[in-house]
Design a protein around this motif. Structure first.
Motif, PDB file in Angstrom:
ATOM      1  N   VAL A 278      95.974  18.319 -19.130  1.00  0.00           N
ATOM      2  CA  VAL A 278      97.342  18.463 -18.639  1.00  0.00           C
ATOM      3  C   VAL A 278      97.594  17.524 -17.467  1.00  0.00           C
ATOM      4  O   VAL A 278      98.629  16.859 -17.376  1.00  0.00           O
ATOM      5  N   VAL A 279      96.641  17.424 -16.562  1.00  0.00           N
ATOM      6  CA  VAL A 279      96.792  16.535 -15.409  1.00  0.00           C
ATOM      7  C   VAL A 279      96.904  15.087 -15.860  1.00  0.00           C
ATOM      8  O   VAL A 279      97.745  14.324 -15.365  1.00  0.00           O
ATOM      9  N   PHE A 280      96.075  14.671 -16.806  1.00  0.00           N
ATOM     10  CA  PHE A 280      96.153  13.286 -17.294  1.00  0.00           C
ATOM     11  C   PHE A 280      97.462  13.010 -18.033  1.00  0.00           C
ATOM     12  O   PHE A 280      98.025  11.925 -17.922  1.00  0.00           O
ATOM     13  N   ILE A 281      97.951  13.975 -18.767  1.00  0.00           N
ATOM     14  CA  ILE A 281      99.243  13.810 -19.457  1.00  0.00           C
ATOM     15  C   ILE A 281     100.363  13.648 -18.441  1.00  0.00           C
ATOM     16  O   ILE A 281     101.227  12.777 -18.565  1.00  0.00           O
TER      17      ILE A 281
ATOM     18  N   ILE B  88     102.808  10.362 -17.852  1.00  0.00           N
ATOM     19  CA  ILE B  88     104.281  10.445 -17.829  1.00  0.00           C
ATOM     20  C   ILE B  88     104.830   9.831 -16.550  1.00  0.00           C
ATOM     21  O   ILE B  88     105.800   9.066 -16.569  1.00  0.00           O
ATOM     22  N   ILE B  89     104.200  10.143 -15.428  1.00  0.00           N
ATOM     23  CA  ILE B  89     104.654   9.593 -14.136  1.00  0.00           C
ATOM     24  C   ILE B  89     104.522   8.072 -14.118  1.00  0.00           C
ATOM     25  O   ILE B  89     105.443   7.360 -13.681  1.00  0.00           O
ATOM     26  N   LEU B  90     103.410   7.551 -14.621  1.00  0.00           N
ATOM     27  CA  LEU B  90     103.227   6.096 -14.660  1.00  0.00           C
ATOM     28  C   LEU B  90     104.249   5.424 -15.572  1.00  0.00           C
ATOM     29  O   LEU B  90     104.777   4.349 -15.252  1.00  0.00           O
ATOM     30  N   CYS B  91     104.545   6.045 -16.694  1.00  0.00           N
ATOM     31  CA  CYS B  91     105.565   5.488 -17.602  1.00  0.00           C
ATOM     32  C   CYS B  91     106.937   5.488 -16.943  1.00  0.00           C
ATOM     33  O   CYS B  91     107.696   4.526 -17.088  1.00  0.00           O
ATOM     34  N   ASN B  92     107.271   6.541 -16.219  1.00  0.00           N
ATOM     35  CA  ASN B  92     108.556   6.592 -15.513  1.00  0.00           C
ATOM     36  C   ASN B  92     108.637   5.512 -14.447  1.00  0.00           C
ATOM     37  O   ASN B  92     109.670   4.877 -14.270  1.00  0.00           O
ATOM     38  N   PHE B  93     107.547   5.315 -13.709  1.00  0.00           N
ATOM     39  CA  PHE B  93     107.547   4.243 -12.706  1.00  0.00           C
ATOM     40  C   PHE B  93     107.751   2.884 -13.357  1.00  0.00           C
ATOM     41  O   PHE B  93     108.483   2.041 -12.849  1.00  0.00           O
ATOM     42  N   ARG B  94     107.123   2.688 -14.503  1.00  0.00           N
ATOM     43  CA  ARG B  94     107.264   1.408 -15.196  1.00  0.00           C
ATOM     44  C   ARG B  94     108.705   1.207 -15.682  1.00  0.00           C
ATOM     45  O   ARG B  94     109.278   0.145 -15.541  1.00  0.00           O
ATOM     46  N   ASN B  95     109.319   2.266 -16.249  1.00  0.00           N
ATOM     47  CA  ASN B  95     110.708   2.180 -16.706  1.00  0.00           C
ATOM     48  C   ASN B  95     111.639   1.938 -15.531  1.00  0.00           C
ATOM     49  O   ASN B  95     112.596   1.156 -15.628  1.00  0.00           O
TER      50      ASN B  95
END
Length: 172
Positions: free
Chosen positions: A20-23, A27-34
């Motif tokens: 769960v922590v890795f998921i 998600i947080i890294l993908c949001n930062f990238r977007n």
């Protein structure tokens, strides 16, 4: 004593919690990238808008210099009579390229009580045209604006047409 030994030997399985922590981290890294991509696009649009603004400003400055040279012979009067939030109250605004001209404050056009505003506009335009017979007066109505009521446009257009007929130096 036996119960104590059983309590101390409890093994907690954290594998599912780590998943769960890795998921969440993914998600947080993908949001930062977007967000980074969106920020870059916004910066590019802002740079383009700035370049367009600077080009427009250069064009306007050139036109103002040309107009300054022609100011002895030509005066451009721009009239806007637009409504803002409601259709009940409208405002007449006048811009004159002749900086020495004093532009009066026009009464607001409220519902059908418009005669005072139109009369003051007619008086201003007529006195300016009469006091500058050697200067060509070009009058425009609601340039680049579409938010004018039809009845206001027709009334002001009638005033302008009458002035064009009365004075040889007034053009539309």
């Amino acid at each position: 004593m036996k119960k104590r030994k059983n309590r101390s030997n409890i093994i907690i399985d954290l594998t599912s919690l780590l998943d769960v922590v890795f998921i969440l981290l993914l998600i947080i890294l993908c949001n930062f990238r977007n967000n980074d991509y969106a920020l870059r696009e916004d910066q590019q649009e802002a740079q383009k808008a700035k370049a367009d603004y600077e080009a427009l400003q250069d064009t306007c400055n050139t036109e103002l210099e040309t107009l300054g040279e022609l100011g002895e012979y030509v005066a451009v009067i721009s009239i806007t009579a637009n409504y803002e939030d409601d259709l009940v109250t409208r405002k007449i605004r006048v811009k004159n390229s002749d900086k020495s001209s004093v532009i009066p404050i026009f009464p607001e056009l409220v519902r059908t009580k418009t005669s005072e505003g139109y009369d003051k506009l007619r008086d201003y335009l007529e006195s300016y045209a009469a006091s500058n017979p050697k200067r060509t007066v070009i009058i425009s109505l609601n340039r680049d604006k579409e938010d004018i009521l039809y009845r206001d446009e027709r009334s002001i257009q009638t005033i302008i047409n009458q002035l064009c007929n009365e004075y040889d130096n007034v053009k539309q």
